[in-house]
Motif scaffolding. Sequence first.
Motif, PDB file in Angstrom:
ATOM      1  N   ARG A  15       0.850  -1.168   0.000  1.00 39.45           N
ATOM      2  CA  ARG A  15       0.000   0.000   0.000  1.00 39.45           C
ATOM      3  C   ARG A  15       0.895   1.231   0.000  1.00 39.45           C
ATOM      4  NH1 ARG A  15      -4.252  -0.495   4.646  1.00 39.45           N
ATOM      5  NH2 ARG A  15      -5.695   0.429   3.133  1.00 39.45           N
ATOM      6  N   ALA A  16       0.283   2.406  -0.139  1.00 41.83           N
ATOM      7  CA  ALA A  16       1.077   3.634  -0.250  1.00 41.83           C
ATOM      8  C   ALA A  16       2.022   3.793   0.935  1.00 41.83           C
ATOM      9  CB  ALA A  16       0.142   4.840  -0.368  1.00 41.83           C
ATOM     10  N   ARG A  17       1.539   3.551   2.133  1.00 45.06           N
ATOM     11  CA  ARG A  17       2.383   3.747   3.319  1.00 45.06           C
ATOM     12  C   ARG A  17       3.516   2.731   3.405  1.00 45.06           C
ATOM     13  NH1 ARG A  17       0.459   7.239   7.634  1.00 45.06           N
ATOM     14  NH2 ARG A  17      -1.156   8.480   6.615  1.00 45.06           N
ATOM     15  N   ASP A  18       3.308   1.548   2.827  1.00 45.08           N
ATOM     16  CA  ASP A  18       4.393   0.568   2.786  1.00 45.08           C
ATOM     17  C   ASP A  18       5.572   1.071   1.963  1.00 45.08           C
ATOM     18  OD1 ASP A  18       2.804  -1.180   4.249  1.00 45.08           O
ATOM     19  OD2 ASP A  18       1.931  -2.065   2.442  1.00 45.08           O
ATOM     20  N   PHE A  24      -4.141   3.632 -15.424  1.00 51.31           N
ATOM     21  CA  PHE A  24      -3.652   2.381 -14.862  1.00 51.31           C
ATOM     22  C   PHE A  24      -4.822   1.515 -14.420  1.00 51.31           C
ATOM     23  CE2 PHE A  24      -0.327   5.530 -13.993  1.00 51.31           C
ATOM     24  CZ  PHE A  24       0.814   4.883 -14.485  1.00 51.31           C
ATOM     25  N   LYS A  25      -4.558   0.209 -14.256  1.00 57.11           N
ATOM     26  CA  LYS A  25      -5.564  -0.661 -13.645  1.00 57.11           C
ATOM     27  C   LYS A  25      -5.792  -0.194 -12.208  1.00 57.11           C
ATOM     28  CE  LYS A  25      -8.442  -4.013 -13.274  1.00 57.11           C
ATOM     29  NZ  LYS A  25      -9.143  -3.282 -12.211  1.00 57.11           N
ATOM     30  N   ALA A  26      -7.047  -0.087 -11.848  1.00 57.33           N
ATOM     31  CA  ALA A  26      -7.407   0.402 -10.512  1.00 57.33           C
ATOM     32  C   ALA A  26      -8.313  -0.612  -9.842  1.00 57.33           C
ATOM     33  CB  ALA A  26      -8.048   1.778 -10.608  1.00 57.33           C
ATOM     34  N   GLY A  27      -9.158  -0.144  -8.940  1.00 57.78           N
ATOM     35  CA  GLY A  27     -10.065  -1.045  -8.243  1.00 57.78           C
ATOM     36  C   GLY A  27     -10.589  -0.430  -6.979  1.00 57.78           C
ATOM     37  N   ASN A  85      -3.961   3.480  -2.911  1.00 61.89           N
ATOM     38  CA  ASN A  85      -4.012   2.070  -2.530  1.00 61.89           C
ATOM     39  C   ASN A  85      -4.739   1.226  -3.573  1.00 61.89           C
ATOM     40  OD1 ASN A  85      -2.604   2.484  -0.145  1.00 61.89           O
ATOM     41  ND2 ASN A  85      -4.449   2.738   1.090  1.00 61.89           N
ATOM     42  N   SER A  86      -5.799   1.789  -4.172  1.00 64.18           N
ATOM     43  CA  SER A  86      -6.542   1.046  -5.199  1.00 64.18           C
ATOM     44  C   SER A  86      -5.660   0.747  -6.406  1.00 64.18           C
ATOM     45  CB  SER A  86      -7.785   1.828  -5.628  1.00 64.18           C
ATOM     46  OG  SER A  86      -7.478   2.867  -6.551  1.00 64.18           O
ATOM     47  N   LEU A  87      -4.775   1.666  -6.740  1.00 66.47           N
ATOM     48  CA  LEU A  87      -3.869   1.478  -7.877  1.00 66.47           C
ATOM     49  C   LEU A  87      -2.752   0.496  -7.550  1.00 66.47           C
ATOM     50  CD1 LEU A  87      -3.620   5.232  -8.898  1.00 66.47           C
ATOM     51  CD2 LEU A  87      -4.727   3.448 -10.247  1.00 66.47           C
ATOM     52  N   LEU A  88      -2.151   0.651  -6.384  1.00 64.90           N
ATOM     53  CA  LEU A  88      -1.006  -0.190  -6.025  1.00 64.90           C
ATOM     54  C   LEU A  88      -1.417  -1.640  -5.783  1.00 64.90           C
ATOM     55  CD1 LEU A  88       0.791   2.359  -3.713  1.00 64.90           C
ATOM     56  CD2 LEU A  88       1.744   1.381  -5.817  1.00 64.90           C
ATOM     57  N   THR A  90      -5.746  -4.653 -22.715  1.00 66.39           N
ATOM     58  CA  THR A  90      -4.894  -4.804 -21.544  1.00 66.39           C
ATOM     59  C   THR A  90      -4.668  -3.447 -20.886  1.00 66.39           C
ATOM     60  OG1 THR A  90      -3.744  -6.726 -22.451  1.00 66.39           O
ATOM     61  CG2 THR A  90      -2.603  -5.497 -20.722  1.00 66.39           C
ATOM     62  N   VAL A  91      -4.799  -3.416 -19.590  1.00 64.32           N
ATOM     63  CA  VAL A  91      -4.512  -2.199 -18.829  1.00 64.32           C
ATOM     64  C   VAL A  91      -3.416  -2.528 -17.818  1.00 64.32           C
ATOM     65  CG1 VAL A  91      -5.423  -0.412 -17.308  1.00 64.32           C
ATOM     66  CG2 VAL A  91      -6.868  -1.352 -19.114  1.00 64.32           C
ATOM     67  N   PRO A  92      -2.308  -1.755 -17.815  1.00 67.43           N
ATOM     68  CA  PRO A  92      -1.190  -2.064 -16.926  1.00 67.43           C
ATOM     69  C   PRO A  92      -1.457  -1.627 -15.491  1.00 67.43           C
ATOM     70  CG  PRO A  92      -0.727  -0.057 -18.128  1.00 67.43           C
ATOM     71  CD  PRO A  92      -2.042  -0.573 -18.663  1.00 67.43           C
ATOM     72  N   ALA A  93      -0.838  -2.341 -14.577  1.00 63.93           N
ATOM     73  CA  ALA A  93      -0.865  -1.933 -13.177  1.00 63.93           C
ATOM     74  C   ALA A  93       0.221  -0.898 -12.927  1.00 63.93           C
ATOM     75  CB  ALA A  93      -0.638  -3.143 -12.278  1.00 63.93           C
ATOM     76  N   LEU A  94       0.012  -0.103 -11.903  1.00 58.01           N
ATOM     77  CA  LEU A  94       1.036   0.811 -11.413  1.00 58.01           C
ATOM     78  C   LEU A  94       1.880   0.034 -10.409  1.00 58.01           C
ATOM     79  CD1 LEU A  94       2.244   3.705 -11.049  1.00 58.01           C
ATOM     80  CD2 LEU A  94       0.576   4.011  -9.200  1.00 58.01           C
ATOM     81  N   THR A  95       3.105  -0.321 -10.787  1.00 59.06           N
ATOM     82  CA  THR A  95       3.940  -1.098  -9.876  1.00 59.06           C
ATOM     83  C   THR A  95       4.637  -0.185  -8.880  1.00 59.06           C
ATOM     84  OG1 THR A  95       5.906  -0.965 -11.275  1.00 59.06           O
ATOM     85  CG2 THR A  95       4.352  -2.768 -11.721  1.00 59.06           C
ATOM     86  N   ALA A  96       4.980  -0.770  -7.736  1.00 58.47           N
ATOM     87  CA  ALA A  96       5.679  -0.001  -6.703  1.00 58.47           C
ATOM     88  C   ALA A  96       7.016   0.502  -7.229  1.00 58.47           C
ATOM     89  CB  ALA A  96       5.879  -0.873  -5.469  1.00 58.47           C
ATOM     90  N   ASP A  97       7.747  -0.345  -7.941  1.00 55.54           N
ATOM     91  CA  ASP A  97       9.057   0.057  -8.464  1.00 55.54           C
ATOM     92  C   ASP A  97       8.920   1.228  -9.420  1.00 55.54           C
ATOM     93  OD1 ASP A  97      10.217  -1.918  -6.980  1.00 55.54           O
ATOM     94  OD2 ASP A  97      10.468  -3.323  -8.656  1.00 55.54           O
ATOM     95  N   ARG A  98       7.923   1.148 -10.281  1.00 55.25           N
ATOM     96  CA  ARG A  98       7.711   2.226 -11.257  1.00 55.25           C
ATOM     97  C   ARG A  98       7.370   3.538 -10.542  1.00 55.25           C
ATOM     98  NH1 ARG A  98       4.506   4.031 -15.664  1.00 55.25           N
ATOM     99  NH2 ARG A  98       4.600   6.280 -15.395  1.00 55.25           N
ATOM    100  N   LEU A  99       6.495   3.461  -9.556  1.00 55.34           N
ATOM    101  CA  LEU A  99       6.083   4.666  -8.863  1.00 55.34           C
ATOM    102  C   LEU A  99       7.246   5.292  -8.106  1.00 55.34           C
ATOM    103  CD1 LEU A  99       4.009   6.679  -7.847  1.00 55.34           C
ATOM    104  CD2 LEU A  99       3.321   5.010  -6.114  1.00 55.34           C
ATOM    105  N   LEU A 100       7.998   4.494  -7.388  1.00 55.24           N
ATOM    106  CA  LEU A 100       9.120   5.033  -6.620  1.00 55.24           C
ATOM    107  C   LEU A 100      10.182   5.628  -7.526  1.00 55.24           C
ATOM    108  CD1 LEU A 100       9.473   2.286  -3.867  1.00 55.24           C
ATOM    109  CD2 LEU A 100       8.525   4.586  -3.623  1.00 55.24           C
ATOM    110  N   ALA A 101      10.405   5.015  -8.684  1.00 54.82           N
ATOM    111  CA  ALA A 101      11.386   5.560  -9.626  1.00 54.82           C
ATOM    112  C   ALA A 101      10.936   6.915 -10.148  1.00 54.82           C
ATOM    113  CB  ALA A 101      11.590   4.590 -10.788  1.00 54.82           C
ATOM    114  N   ASP A 102       9.659   7.059 -10.440  1.00 52.13           N
ATOM    115  CA  ASP A 102       9.151   8.342 -10.933  1.00 52.13           C
ATOM    116  C   ASP A 102       9.245   9.415  -9.860  1.00 52.13           C
ATOM    117  OD1 ASP A 102       8.663   7.486 -13.462  1.00 52.13           O
ATOM    118  OD2 ASP A 102       6.478   7.474 -13.306  1.00 52.13           O
ATOM    119  N   LEU A 103       8.934   9.051  -8.632  1.00 57.34           N
ATOM    120  CA  LEU A 103       8.980  10.034  -7.563  1.00 57.34           C
ATOM    121  C   LEU A 103      10.409  10.451  -7.240  1.00 57.34           C
ATOM    122  CD1 LEU A 103       6.265   8.620  -5.129  1.00 57.34           C
ATOM    123  CD2 LEU A 103       6.045  10.504  -6.751  1.00 57.34           C
ATOM    124  N   ALA A 104      11.369   9.566  -7.501  1.00 54.71           N
ATOM    125  CA  ALA A 104      12.771   9.880  -7.219  1.00 54.71           C
ATOM    126  C   ALA A 104      13.448  10.625  -8.349  1.00 54.71           C
ATOM    127  CB  ALA A 104      13.542   8.596  -6.925  1.00 54.71           C
TER     128      ALA A 104
END
Length: 366
Positions: free
Chosen positions: A16-19, A185-188, A321-324, A336-350
């Motif tokens: 999740r986001a906080r993780d 991105f794939k959500a939920g 959280n719905s995205l992650l 096909t709809v891609p998921a937002l991966t943790a690695d991808r998100l952290l790389a973009d934020l960095a």
Amino acid sequence: MEPPAPSPPAPGAARRARDLGIVVGRGVTGPRNAITDVPGVRVGHTTVRRPPGVHSGVTAVVPDAVGPRAPLPAGVFTGNGYGKLVGTTQLTELGALETPVLLTSTLSAFRVADALVGWMLERPGCQEVQSLNPVVGECNDGYLSDIRARPVHEEHVRAALDGACGGPVAEGCVGAGTGTVALGFKAGIGTASRLLDLAGLSCTAGVLVQANFGGTLRVLGRTVAPRAPGLDAGDPAPAAEADSCMIVVATDAPLDARQLTRVARRAVFALARTGAAYSHGSGDYAVAFGTRPGAERPVADAALGPLFEAVLDGVEEAVLNSLLAATTTTGFRGRTVPALTADRLLADLASPEPLRAPGERPSGTS
């Protein structure tokens, strides 16, 4: 036909986001960081998946003991009304919630409402009930699911209601979020909560979102534009009418219906933080209810600031959280709809470079 089993809780390994160290706001979360942190609120999901064409389901937010003889104070806010929220007019008029709040797919909303009425009429104390206002919201999952098949049936609704429980809430591609897409991105389904002090009272605010809206994702104010294979790699984007978000807010703060309507407004406003486009075809709704029927005295309006902030932060975090929690999904007609991966998100934020939405020009260019 055997009734379907309710969807299991989210696995402990789900991130999740906080993780990831992404902390929205200054508030303290409840023990589960979920809408079920509000005492007396349970959540159930039934996932309906028949690959490749069907990815749908139903999600139930169930307050304890709710019913026409013991309605809960509630408010509703429509940010953009391109959608279906069954029960809206009576909820607005009376400010009273008589049933659980159910979420599902657009063309299944009416079948779900009928099943909810049947389930409610069987509850203790409802033997003589002749009028009942079911509350059912929807998102269009037709990009990834054969929406015309209307795959959500009465047995799925009953399984979600009967299986609703406290504790951790499954997120991502589950229940009503199985086929939804948000911000490229794939959500939920996503959820979050906040503990707060409201005029000297210790209270909890919890939110649950069914994310399915357009725009460009922003995380803590930073753009995260989709670049993975999927929507941005030549596939047609979902039609405008597929954009939506349903938000449910629960709180044990002593509020009346008018004040809960103010809370619902803030829930829809919070989507702007995540990059929501609020497009012509987007149904953006929030239902907020209190768990204290006939509260002795509502909190003064001037004291509501911490609750508003808690809801704004909670919705923003719930969308993340719905995205992650979602996974890359191939569905109807091979889309096909891609998921937002943790690695991808952290790389973009960095990244030291400012990220831009697709087609956006750098400032100072023409």
